[in-house]
Design an enzyme around this catalytic site. Structure first.
Site, PDB file in Angstrom:
ATOM      1  CB  SER A 189     -23.431   1.221 -46.099  1.00 26.98           C
ATOM      2  OG  SER A 189     -23.086   1.093 -47.098  1.00 26.98           O
TER       3      SER A 189
HETATM    4  N1  LIG Z   1     -23.507   1.337 -55.819  1.00 27.28           N
HETATM    5  C1  LIG Z   1     -22.996   2.103 -54.745  1.00 27.28           C
HETATM    6  C2  LIG Z   1     -24.218   2.131 -53.689  1.00 27.28           C
HETATM    7  C3  LIG Z   1     -23.667   3.245 -52.812  1.00 27.28           C
HETATM    8  C4  LIG Z   1     -24.728   3.760 -51.788  1.00 27.28           C
HETATM    9  O1  LIG Z   1     -25.772   3.969 -52.524  1.00 27.28           O
HETATM   10  N2  LIG Z   1     -24.293   4.165 -50.663  1.00 27.28           N
HETATM   11  C5  LIG Z   1     -25.386   4.692 -49.621  1.00 27.28           C
HETATM   12  C6  LIG Z   1     -25.340   4.124 -48.362  1.00 27.28           C
HETATM   13  S1  LIG Z   1     -25.844   2.197 -48.786  1.00 27.28           S
HETATM   14  C7  LIG Z   1     -25.254   6.106 -49.385  1.00 27.28           C
HETATM   15  O2  LIG Z   1     -24.252   6.585 -49.340  1.00 27.28           O
HETATM   16  N3  LIG Z   1     -26.538   6.881 -49.441  1.00 27.28           N
HETATM   17  C8  LIG Z   1     -26.194   8.483 -48.901  1.00 27.28           C
HETATM   18  C9  LIG Z   1     -26.743   9.244 -50.266  1.00 27.28           C
HETATM   19  O3  LIG Z   1     -27.166   8.736 -51.190  1.00 27.28           O
HETATM   20  O4  LIG Z   1     -26.979  10.383 -50.186  1.00 27.28           O
HETATM   21  C10 LIG Z   1     -21.864   1.040 -54.201  1.00 27.28           C
HETATM   22  O5  LIG Z   1     -22.056  -0.106 -54.506  1.00 27.28           O
HETATM   23  O6  LIG Z   1     -20.899   1.620 -53.486  1.00 27.28           O
END
Ligand SMILES: N[C@@H](CCC(=O)N[C@@H](CS)C(=O)NCC(=O)O)C(=O)O
Length: 214
Positions: free
Chosen positions: A9
């Site tokens: 990520s």
């Molecule tokens: N804006 C957040 C984005 C976090 C994000 O979207 N993380 C994703 C992985 S890149 C995630 O955990 N997705 C899992 C979900 O939404 O269930 C940051 O910068 O931390």
């Protein structure tokens, strides 16, 4: 301190690079998004928005990568040049963190259909590329994104753009951005350590997903 993360990520890699930069001791706990571990009851109890990165420092929980890196600097390395205390310098770093978060949202929203078996959204791609035109102009004769030295805005943006690299988005025509990316990658001595293996996995994953998309 615990960091819930997945190395592939991009926002997690921003936090991992900051941890390397400050040489912090953090207990890193992998959350495998491909197995939907972020939706487990135990993780939902920690962060009901079910996203990584998530930091747990005692009874304090924080998500959003940019908020996490600011917190770590203010707690462990106050007035570090990565996020200076000077009001106007800090404001410029914040400006670029917000700006590049917007650009990352454009990028991830055009790519996200791939995660549900669909092709990337071409009109969204154009919006993302248009935003890079402006950044490219801004980077003319500049070595760093926000100030005249490295800041967390550079670290966060280089990770954001790694998603574009993993999806083979053609960034070649953005000459100033390319020069900046090369410089940042070589300047960050821990760049390879944090990014090389996850990027191989991410590239493989995105290639397969895009090939399978309809
Ligand atoms: N804006 C957040 C984005 C976090 C994000 O979207 N993380 C994703 C992985 S890149 C995630 O955990 N997705 C899992 C979900 O939404 O269930 C940051 O910068 O931390």
């Amino acid at each position: 301190m615990d960091l819930y993360y997945m190395a592939e990520s991009p926002p997690c890699r921003t936090v991992l690079m900051l941890i390397e930069h400050l040489n912090l001791r953090v207990n890193c706990i992998n959350v495998d998004l491909s197995k939907q571990e972020q939706l487990s009851q135990s993780f939902l109890k920690i962060n009901h928005f079910h996203v990584v990165p998530t930091l747990v420092d005692g009874d304090f929980t924080l998500w959003e990568s940019r908020a996490i890196v600011k917190y770590l600097i203010d707690k462990f390395a106050p007035n570090n040049q990565l996020y200076p205390e000077n009001l106007q310098e800090r404001a410029k770093v914040d400006q670029w963190l917000y700006q590049e978060m917007g650009i990352y949202c454009l990028l991830s929203s055009f790519i996200s259909p791939v995660f549900v078996g669909k092709k990337p959204d071409k009109s969204g791609e154009q919006r993302f590329l248009d935003s890079l035109d402006s950044v490219n102009l801004h980077m003319e004769n500049r070595k760093y994104l926000a100030l005249d030295h490295l800041t967390i805005a550079d670290i966060s943006f280089v990770c954001s753009l790694s998603l574009a690299e993993a999806c083979s988005v053609d960034l070649e025509k953005y000459h100033n951005i390319n020069l900046w990316m090369k410089r940042i990658k070589s300047e960050l001595t821990y760049y390879e350590k944090v990014n090389s293996e996850p990027m191989i996995n991410l590239i493989t994953f995105m290639k397969d997903a895009i090939a399978r998309a309809q």
